[in-house]
Design an enzyme around this catalytic site. Structure first.
Site, PDB file in Angstrom:
ATOM      1  N   ASP A  32      -8.401  14.982 -23.414  1.00  0.00           N
ATOM      2  CA  ASP A  32      -9.365  13.920 -23.125  1.00  0.00           C
ATOM      3  C   ASP A  32      -8.696  12.545 -23.110  1.00  0.00           C
ATOM      4  O   ASP A  32      -7.965  12.192 -24.043  1.00  0.00           O
ATOM      5  CB  ASP A  32     -10.456  13.945 -24.196  1.00  0.00           C
ATOM      6  CG  ASP A  32     -11.772  13.367 -23.720  1.00  0.00           C
ATOM      7  OD1 ASP A  32     -11.801  12.774 -22.626  1.00  0.00           O
ATOM      8  OD2 ASP A  32     -12.770  13.508 -24.436  1.00  0.00           O
ATOM      9  N   ASP A  33      -8.944  11.770 -22.059  1.00  0.00           N
ATOM     10  CA  ASP A  33      -8.476  10.380 -21.956  1.00  0.00           C
ATOM     11  C   ASP A  33      -6.957  10.241 -21.917  1.00  0.00           C
ATOM     12  O   ASP A  33      -6.418   9.163 -22.214  1.00  0.00           O
ATOM     13  CB  ASP A  33      -9.019   9.532 -23.118  1.00  0.00           C
ATOM     14  CG  ASP A  33     -10.484   9.170 -22.956  1.00  0.00           C
ATOM     15  OD1 ASP A  33     -11.161   9.805 -22.139  1.00  0.00           O
ATOM     16  OD2 ASP A  33     -10.960   8.265 -23.655  1.00  0.00           O
ATOM     17  N   CYS A  71     -15.886  11.128 -18.476  1.00  0.00           N
ATOM     18  CA  CYS A  71     -15.768  12.511 -18.939  1.00  0.00           C
ATOM     19  C   CYS A  71     -16.672  13.515 -18.229  1.00  0.00           C
ATOM     20  O   CYS A  71     -16.194  14.477 -17.627  1.00  0.00           O
ATOM     21  CB  CYS A  71     -16.031  12.568 -20.440  1.00  0.00           C
ATOM     22  SG  CYS A  71     -14.826  11.651 -21.424  1.00  0.00           S
ATOM     23  N   HIS A 125     -17.966  18.597 -21.003  1.00  0.00           N
ATOM     24  CA  HIS A 125     -18.425  17.504 -21.850  1.00  0.00           C
ATOM     25  C   HIS A 125     -19.490  18.041 -22.797  1.00  0.00           C
ATOM     26  O   HIS A 125     -20.198  18.999 -22.469  1.00  0.00           O
ATOM     27  CB  HIS A 125     -18.995  16.375 -20.996  1.00  0.00           C
ATOM     28  CG  HIS A 125     -19.285  15.115 -21.744  1.00  0.00           C
ATOM     29  ND1 HIS A 125     -18.296  14.344 -22.292  1.00  0.00           N
ATOM     30  CD2 HIS A 125     -20.455  14.504 -22.051  1.00  0.00           C
ATOM     31  CE1 HIS A 125     -18.839  13.301 -22.890  1.00  0.00           C
ATOM     32  NE2 HIS A 125     -20.155  13.379 -22.764  1.00  0.00           N
ATOM     33  N   ASP A 329      -8.601  14.544 -18.071  1.00  0.00           N
ATOM     34  CA  ASP A 329      -9.814  14.388 -17.253  1.00  0.00           C
ATOM     35  C   ASP A 329      -9.869  13.060 -16.508  1.00  0.00           C
ATOM     36  O   ASP A 329     -10.625  12.917 -15.548  1.00  0.00           O
ATOM     37  CB  ASP A 329     -11.084  14.609 -18.078  1.00  0.00           C
ATOM     38  CG  ASP A 329     -11.187  13.721 -19.304  1.00  0.00           C
ATOM     39  OD1 ASP A 329     -10.226  13.003 -19.629  1.00  0.00           O
ATOM     40  OD2 ASP A 329     -12.245  13.764 -19.963  1.00  0.00           O
ATOM     41  N   HIS A 330      -9.092  12.071 -16.922  1.00  0.00           N
ATOM     42  CA  HIS A 330      -8.979  10.791 -16.218  1.00  0.00           C
ATOM     43  C   HIS A 330      -7.927   9.965 -16.936  1.00  0.00           C
ATOM     44  O   HIS A 330      -7.435  10.342 -18.013  1.00  0.00           O
ATOM     45  CB  HIS A 330     -10.310  10.033 -16.184  1.00  0.00           C
ATOM     46  CG  HIS A 330     -11.042  10.062 -17.490  1.00  0.00           C
ATOM     47  ND1 HIS A 330     -10.590   9.403 -18.607  1.00  0.00           N
ATOM     48  CD2 HIS A 330     -12.173  10.704 -17.866  1.00  0.00           C
ATOM     49  CE1 HIS A 330     -11.411   9.637 -19.611  1.00  0.00           C
ATOM     50  NE2 HIS A 330     -12.373  10.431 -19.195  1.00  0.00           N
TER      51      HIS A 330
END
Length: 533
Positions: A32-33, A71, A125, A329-330
């Site tokens: 994540d992130d 997310c 998510h 995810d980004h």
């Protein structure tokens, strides 16, 4: 630590069971992130030996992009193989199955073709875990002698700060406060074992779950999702100690793009809600350095857990018949463009880390510059596992790149994001609670900046509720077209163009200087993803 090399595919397959040789296992790792802040991506500071080793023996994608830099929409897209315009998910507060009750997810498709599937940690998510459809079994729920983490922090005083802040916000704004208005500290440095935080604990659960699945009579699809380096940046002290704060390079490009869209950047709401973070104005150099230190510590913490997971595959005797894919995810702005957070249409937020290792790939350790998208993972894993690709899938399998990384590939990658400046950090429209808290002055500042730039084009309902930024990354350029989402073919409200050949930091919007190029690229954007293949 991962092994530096592996036998050629034919020898590998000879060592596999008959079942395994027919269908490979899949280890599906989400982070994540995580922006591409890793040694294998050229970071001068990140300590990431396990991911670096995986990239060295697999395929690293230098130019992989998410479909929306937040997310839930990002994960819904990649887990269904459908882009945000098809899923209908553009923010974090609507569930996938509300909008797409019948769509077949990636693990659901694997179940239908003989796989056992399970997950630990964050894959979808929260709220979209899709237990009934996507997972055929539950993971191991506990491990004797290891206490499950609670509260988010290892230190009692930080859990108390979070609890007290939440009580205050709930008293003022009711249940709306649970959407992030009450938070604890942005980071924690505690002398605790890895399992004191959820990522370390979930890794142990995943290892034990994998052992049971590997002993079964079906190939497995195991998801392992890490919550770090998402805020809050909590990691054991040992990972903080891997870095000398004075050596940490800070963002060098900290201004908004010259001539860029006033709505293109937000006011770092997600970070500012944390205790101890200034609610308005600059963060200051000392705090900024501490925050990046915290982010890096989390990256190294997650890297260590991935190393344990891959070693467990080795120990279980299934390493050589397991596809390993790792994705973020980004991206995340760490002061870049003056922003802390995800949630923009720029390179720093849309570009993600992505790497894959398979038993039979012919090219190892050679990265690819091919433009790929997270939505491409669904068809890729189907192809590699010998499964049919469902008709609804809007990605393009990048399996051929595993043998030929320099192969000519798609012409563009596509992302989108609703007006970041006048949305909350979950991409939902601004709530009354956001306007009434300390965010009120920030929102007013941003709004006035947009009004000044837009002039007669300003319309409150349009800019707060319906403005969407559509962005396309080609080999050389990034185009961002801001339009009314109700009519995506309408004339743009604003256009941004960045030349990555001369301006990889996207520091200057050159759209006004190149109208013909803008016209050509806009036509390409409007033609969509199919025309880019």
């Amino acid at each position: 630590m991962l092994r530096p090399s592996f036998a050629i595919a034919c020898l590998v397959l000879l060592s596999c069971t008959g079942r395994g040789a027919d269908k490979p296992n899949v280890l599906f790792i989400a982070v994540d992130d995580l922006r591409p802040e890793l040694g294998c991506y050229g970071s001068d500071i990140a300590v990431s030996p396990n991911l670096d080793a995986l990239a060295e023996d697999g395929l690293l994608f230098n130019r992989a992009y998410c479909q929306q830099a937040i997310c839930r929409p990002s994960r819904a897209s990649l887990m269904t193989g459908a882009r945000p315009e098809s899923t209908g998910l553009f923010h974090n507060y609507v569930s996938l199955r509300e909008l797409q009750p019948d769509i077949v997810t990636l693990p659901q498709h694997f179940i239908a073709h003989g796989y056992e599937t399970a997950y630990c940690g964050k894959i979808f998510h929260q709220g979209d875990t899709d237990e009934q459809n996507s997972w055929s079994r539950s993971p191991i729920q506990s491990i004797k002698g290891i206490k499950k983490p609670v509260g988010g922090y290892a230190l009692a005083e930080n859990n108390k700060i979070k609890s007290d802040n939440m009580k205050e916000m709930l008293a003022k704004y009711g249940e709306a406060a649970r959407r992030g208005l009450g938070s604890g500290p942005a980071y924690e440095n505690a002398d605790v074992p890895d399992t004191a935080y959820s990522d370390g604990y979930n890794t142990r659960l995943a290892i034990e779950t994998m052992k049971e699945m590997a002993a079964g009579d079906k190939p497995f699809f195991l998801g392992l999702g890490f919550k770090k380096p998402h805020l809050n940046w909590t990691a054991p002290q040992r990972y903080w100690e891997l870095y000398d704060p004075t050596d940490i390079p800070m963002a060098t490009h900290t201004d908004a793009p010259e001539g860029g869209a006033a709505m293109g950047l937000h006011a770092s709401f997600e970070l500012r809600t944390r205790a101890g973070i200034p609610k308005i104005g600059p963060l200051g150099p000392e705090l900024s350095r501490t925050l990046k230190h915290a982010y890096l510590a989390c990256v190294s913490y997650v890297d260590a857990q991935i190393g344990l997971m891959v070693q467990a595959l080795e120990d279980a005797g299934v390493r050589d018949n397991t596809i390993i894919i790792v994705w973020g995810d980004h991206g995340w702005h760490l002061g870049d463009m003056g922003v802390w957070g995800k949630a923009t249409n720029y390179e720093i937020a849309t570009r993600v880390p992505l790497m894959i290792w398979t038993p039979g790939m012919k090219s190892r350790g050679r990265p690819t510059d091919a433009l790929v998208e997270l939505v491409d993972m669904y068809p890729t894993l189907c192809e590699l596992a010998g499964l049919p690709i469902p008709g609804h899938v809007e990605g393009h399998s990048f399996a051929p790149l595993l043998d030929a990384p320099d192969k000519e590939w798609k012409k563009a990658a596509f992302s989108q994001y609703p007006n970041p400046a006048l949305r909350e950090w979950a991409a939902n429209p601004l709530s009354q609670g956001m306007r009434e808290t300390w965010f009120g002055p920030l929102i007013e500042q941003v709004e006035q900046r947009i009004i000044k730039q837009m002039g007669p084009k300003w319309n409150r309902e349009l800019f707060e509720q319906h403005l969407m930024g559509y962005t396309m990354r080609t080999d050389r350029y990034r185009l961002v077209v801001w339009r009314d989402h109700r009519n995506p073919q309408s004339d743009p409200v604003y256009v941004e163009l960045f030349d990555h050949q001369s301006d990889p930091a996207e520091s200057k919007n050159i759209a006004g200087e190149h109208p013909e190029l803008v016209r050509t690229l806009t036509e390409q954007l409007d033609a969509g993803w199919k025309a880019a293949l």
